[in-house]
Design an enzyme around this catalytic site. Structure first.
Site, PDB file in Angstrom:
ATOM      1  N   HIS A   1      -5.915  -1.196  -3.469  1.00 23.12           N
ATOM      2  CA  HIS A   1      -7.237  -1.406  -2.853  1.00 23.12           C
ATOM      3  C   HIS A   1      -8.412  -1.151  -3.788  1.00 23.12           C
ATOM      4  O   HIS A   1      -9.491  -0.785  -3.337  1.00 23.12           O
ATOM      5  CB  HIS A   1      -7.389  -0.533  -1.598  1.00 23.12           C
ATOM      6  CG  HIS A   1      -6.237  -0.621  -0.651  1.00 23.12           C
ATOM      7  ND1 HIS A   1      -5.822  -1.804  -0.080  1.00 23.12           N
ATOM      8  CD2 HIS A   1      -5.384   0.344  -0.184  1.00 23.12           C
ATOM      9  CE1 HIS A   1      -4.780  -1.562   0.711  1.00 23.12           C
ATOM     10  NE2 HIS A   1      -4.491  -0.278   0.650  1.00 23.12           N
TER      11      HIS A   1
ATOM     12  N   SER B   1       0.834  -1.211   0.000  1.00 18.11           N
ATOM     13  CA  SER B   1       0.000   0.000   0.000  1.00 18.11           C
ATOM     14  C   SER B   1       0.871   1.264   0.000  1.00 18.11           C
ATOM     15  O   SER B   1       1.478   1.589  -1.007  1.00 18.11           O
ATOM     16  CB  SER B   1      -0.976  -0.032   1.185  1.00 18.11           C
ATOM     17  OG  SER B   1      -1.990   0.930   1.043  1.00 18.11           O
TER      18      SER B   1
END
Length: 211
Positions: free
Chosen positions: A160, A119
């Site tokens: 995501h 991320s």
């Protein structure tokens, strides 16, 4: 030659990262959880540590925000594999800049140190992280003035995709930056693997958290 493994959610790509690491077999992974310091939810950090443990790898934790620059740089020079966790991308970059580590980190990646980014840890590999402001709160990094990232890839990771609670933020980012940035989007069961000048997106078989 650059070797990077960039994911949305490391625990969701356990099979993929296990296969990728199997080819290299690092003795130890330098584990940097710094980006999670300003987040309320941080379970993914322990899940990443558990993932490495389950795969048979030893990790050495080092929060760069809590050590002197010399110590951080020494560990970077010594390690052959580095994991940088998810969290707030702006805070992570702020702390790397505070310790003047971007140059050393860029150099080690170019030399072939294995880099695993989850991320935020994946997003900082781009030329600039300003696009992350829709997903992350810039106020977490009040001293960050320069948004330039590591510049080790020529695309922009957008993690995501299709995953709560980031669905709207991802779609808004794609809309705002349409035609301006080259995005590689990933859901929680995918990873981007960089090998030198080449890159590919792969999906983990039997991953958790997939859409």
């Amino acid at each position: 030659m650059k070797k990077l493994f960039l994911a949305s959610y490391l625990a969701g790509v356990k099979t993929l990262v296990g296969t990728w690491l199997e080819e290299k077999r690092p003795e130890e992974i330098l584990f940097v959880p710094t980006a999670a310091n300003v987040e309320e939810y941080t379970d993914y950090v322990e899940e990443a540590a558990d993932t490495f443990a389950a795969l048979g790898y030893r990790v050495k934790r080092m929060d760069f925000s809590k050590f002197a620059r010399e110590e951080c740089e020494r560990e970077l020079q010594m390690c052959d594999s580095l994991y940088v966790s998810g969290g707030n991308t702006f805070y992570l970059l702020q702390e790397l800049r505070r310790k003047n580590l971007l140059g050393a980190l860029h150099e080690r990646i170019e030399e072939g140190m294995l880099y695993i980014g989850e991320s935020a840890g994946a997003m900082i590999t781009a030329r600039d992280i300003a696009y992350g402001q829709i997903m992350d709160d810039k106020k977490a990094a009040p001293d960050l003035k320069d948004m330039s990232g590591l510049s080790v890839v020529d695309f922009y990771i957008l993690p995501h995709r299709g995953e709560e609670p980031f669905v709207e933020a991802v779609e808004e980012t794609l809309r705002v930056y349409d035609g301006k940035l080259e995005f590689l989007t990933m859901d929680n069961s995918e990873a981007v693997i960089v090998d030198g000048a080449e890159h590919r997106v792969e999906r983990s078989v039997g991953a958790i958290g997939s859409v």
